[in-house]
Design a protein around this motif. Structure first.
Motif, mmCIF file in Angstrom:
data_model
loop_
_atom_site.group_PDB
_atom_site.id
_atom_site.type_symbol
_atom_site.label_atom_id
_atom_site.label_comp_id
_atom_site.label_asym_id
_atom_site.label_seq_id
_atom_site.Cartn_x
_atom_site.Cartn_y
_atom_site.Cartn_z
ATOM 1 N N ALA A 5 4.737 11.829 3.235
ATOM 2 C CA ALA A 5 4.102 12.687 4.100
ATOM 3 C C ALA A 5 2.955 12.109 4.554
ATOM 4 O O ALA A 5 2.469 12.459 5.875
ATOM 5 C CB ALA A 5 3.519 13.981 3.054
ATOM 6 N N LEU A 6 2.183 11.249 3.745
ATOM 7 C CA LEU A 6 0.941 10.581 4.524
ATOM 8 C C LEU A 6 1.523 9.771 5.815
ATOM 9 O O LEU A 6 0.891 9.357 6.760
ATOM 10 C CB LEU A 6 0.383 9.862 3.427
ATOM 11 N N GLN A 7 2.748 8.915 5.477
ATOM 12 C CA GLN A 7 3.211 7.920 6.392
ATOM 13 C C GLN A 7 3.815 8.715 7.722
ATOM 14 O O GLN A 7 3.645 8.231 8.743
ATOM 15 C CB GLN A 7 4.417 7.142 5.615
ATOM 16 N N ALA A 8 4.163 10.070 7.320
ATOM 17 C CA ALA A 8 4.574 10.666 8.605
ATOM 18 C C ALA A 8 3.529 11.179 9.371
ATOM 19 O O ALA A 8 3.521 11.026 10.646
ATOM 20 C CB ALA A 8 5.423 11.976 8.129
ATOM 21 N N ARG A 9 2.570 11.538 8.724
ATOM 22 C CA ARG A 9 1.241 12.073 9.456
ATOM 23 C C ARG A 9 0.621 10.649 10.054
ATOM 24 O O ARG A 9 -0.054 10.950 11.265
ATOM 25 C CB ARG A 9 0.118 12.527 8.292
ATOM 26 N N LEU A 10 0.554 9.643 9.649
ATOM 27 C CA LEU A 10 0.093 8.264 10.165
ATOM 28 C C LEU A 10 0.754 8.265 11.510
ATOM 29 O O LEU A 10 0.156 7.785 12.450
ATOM 30 C CB LEU A 10 0.268 6.993 9.205
ATOM 31 N N ILE A 11 2.042 8.203 11.361
ATOM 32 C CA ILE A 11 3.001 8.124 12.795
ATOM 33 C C ILE A 11 2.450 9.179 13.842
ATOM 34 O O ILE A 11 2.544 8.855 14.920
ATOM 35 C CB ILE A 11 4.448 8.042 12.231
ATOM 36 N N ALA A 148 3.059 -0.717 6.954
ATOM 37 C CA ALA A 148 2.781 -1.442 5.759
ATOM 38 C C ALA A 148 1.578 -1.164 5.231
ATOM 39 O O ALA A 148 0.433 -1.068 5.958
ATOM 40 C CB ALA A 148 2.812 -3.342 6.097
ATOM 41 N N ALA A 149 1.394 -0.784 3.825
ATOM 42 C CA ALA A 149 0.186 -0.302 3.247
ATOM 43 C C ALA A 149 0.353 -0.790 1.900
ATOM 44 O O ALA A 149 0.955 0.170 1.054
ATOM 45 C CB ALA A 149 0.167 1.234 3.617
ATOM 46 N N PRO A 150 0.004 -1.888 1.409
ATOM 47 C CA PRO A 150 0.212 -2.330 -0.197
ATOM 48 C C PRO A 150 -0.464 -1.332 -1.279
ATOM 49 O O PRO A 150 -0.036 -1.217 -2.060
ATOM 50 C CB PRO A 150 -0.099 -3.571 0.178
ATOM 51 N N PHE A 151 -1.578 -0.687 -0.896
ATOM 52 C CA PHE A 151 -2.157 0.155 -1.560
ATOM 53 C C PHE A 151 -1.800 1.673 -1.451
ATOM 54 O O PHE A 151 -2.410 2.518 -2.140
ATOM 55 C CB PHE A 151 -3.629 -0.142 -1.710
ATOM 56 N N GLY A 152 -0.909 1.787 -0.531
ATOM 57 C CA GLY A 152 -0.533 3.009 -0.206
ATOM 58 C C GLY A 152 -1.760 3.664 0.863
ATOM 59 O O GLY A 152 -2.548 3.064 1.303
ATOM 60 N N LEU A 153 -1.405 4.979 1.275
ATOM 61 C CA LEU A 153 -2.510 5.601 2.103
ATOM 62 C C LEU A 153 -3.362 6.708 1.955
ATOM 63 O O LEU A 153 -4.143 7.354 2.660
ATOM 64 C CB LEU A 153 -1.427 6.224 3.519
ATOM 65 N N ALA A 154 -3.463 6.889 0.542
ATOM 66 C CA ALA A 154 -4.136 7.931 0.045
ATOM 67 C C ALA A 154 -5.837 7.743 0.290
ATOM 68 O O ALA A 154 -6.516 8.683 0.636
ATOM 69 C CB ALA A 154 -4.126 7.899 -1.484
ATOM 70 N N ASP A 155 -6.127 6.413 -0.103
ATOM 71 C CA ASP A 155 -7.646 6.079 0.359
ATOM 72 C C ASP A 155 -7.999 6.208 1.692
ATOM 73 O O ASP A 155 -9.101 6.866 1.922
ATOM 74 C CB ASP A 155 -7.837 4.802 0.019
ATOM 75 N N CYS A 156 -6.991 5.906 2.635
ATOM 76 C CA CYS A 156 -7.305 6.006 3.980
ATOM 77 C C CYS A 156 -7.419 7.486 4.599
ATOM 78 O O CYS A 156 -8.494 7.891 5.250
ATOM 79 C CB CYS A 156 -6.120 5.243 5.017
ATOM 80 N N PHE A 157 -6.377 8.522 3.898
ATOM 81 C CA PHE A 157 -6.477 9.652 4.309
ATOM 82 C C PHE A 157 -7.671 10.491 3.663
ATOM 83 O O PHE A 157 -8.000 11.583 4.031
ATOM 84 C CB PHE A 157 -5.220 10.292 4.145
ATOM 85 N N SER A 158 -8.182 10.068 2.395
ATOM 86 C CA SER A 158 -9.112 10.592 1.827
ATOM 87 C C SER A 158 -10.610 10.118 2.150
ATOM 88 O O SER A 158 -11.588 10.735 1.837
ATOM 89 C CB SER A 158 -9.017 10.648 0.394
#
Length: 195
Positions: A5-11, A148-158
């Motif tokens: 869901a975070l990847q879809a939101r980033l797109i 590409a997000a080796p740590f995932g996107l949770a930190d970015c979106f929070s």
């Protein structure tokens, strides 16, 4: 939200920024090997969407990274000049083209810490000061946004900044980077090892 869901939101956020999409389209036209647009050009539009700011707010540059077979300065300079000629005058000075195959040659002299050679562009994301910064995108020939997000996107979106657990030596750079972010996005939460 889960990672998908975070990847879809980033797109969605990337596609909603005309300037970012222009940079991605022109970067695709350059056809650099193993290229990605990384860091602030990607996570800052997310923060702007989350805080109701203009998509381009706070973006100082567009880091266009690639992994070329020739690590010489002369070869990188050829690509820098190609990009400067392709991007329009209002974008050209903002696009910073860097061959990740040569970063290990200058990094320690500039930042004071060793930097082992990389094997591809995406490997550099694991070395960013904060996991929230470690995100890159590219526009494929089919017009898909590849992430590409080796740590995932949770930190970015929070909007959470914490030291990269894989790069503990970078504390001085962490302090400088977080201060710069807080000056533009006071909503950012900074987490340190002692908190």
């Amino acid at each position: 939200m889960d990672e998908a869901a975070l990847q879809a939101r980033l797109i969605e956020i990337v596609r909603a920024s005309p300037r970012l999409m222009q940079v991605l389209s022109l970067a695709r036209a350059l056809d650099l090997p193993d290229w990605r647009l990384v860091s602030g050009a990607v996570y800052q539009p997310v923060w702007n969407a989350l805080t109701g700011r203009d998509p381009d707010y706070g973006i100082k540059d567009y880091d266009l990274c690639y992994f070329g077979p020739d690590p010489s300065w002369a070869a990188e300079d050829v690509q820098i000049r190609r990009a400067a000629a392709l991007f329009p005058p209002e974008l050209s000075p903002l696009v910073e083209v860097r061959n990740q195959a040569r970063v290990h040659l200058w990094f320690e002299g500039k930042f004071g810490e060793p930097y082992a050679p990389l094997g591809c562009t995406d490997a550099m994301l694991e070395r960013f000061v904060c996991p929230a910064f470690a995100v890159g995108v590219r526009l494929t020939r089919e017009d898909a946004i590849d992430i590409a997000a080796p740590f995932g996107l949770a930190d970015c979106f929070s909007m959470q900044l914490r030291p990269n657990p894989r790069r503990p030596i970078a504390h001085q750079n962490f302090q400088r980077a977080t201060a710069a972010c807080l000056a533009r996005w006071p909503e950012v939460r900074v987490l340190t090892d002692d908190k």
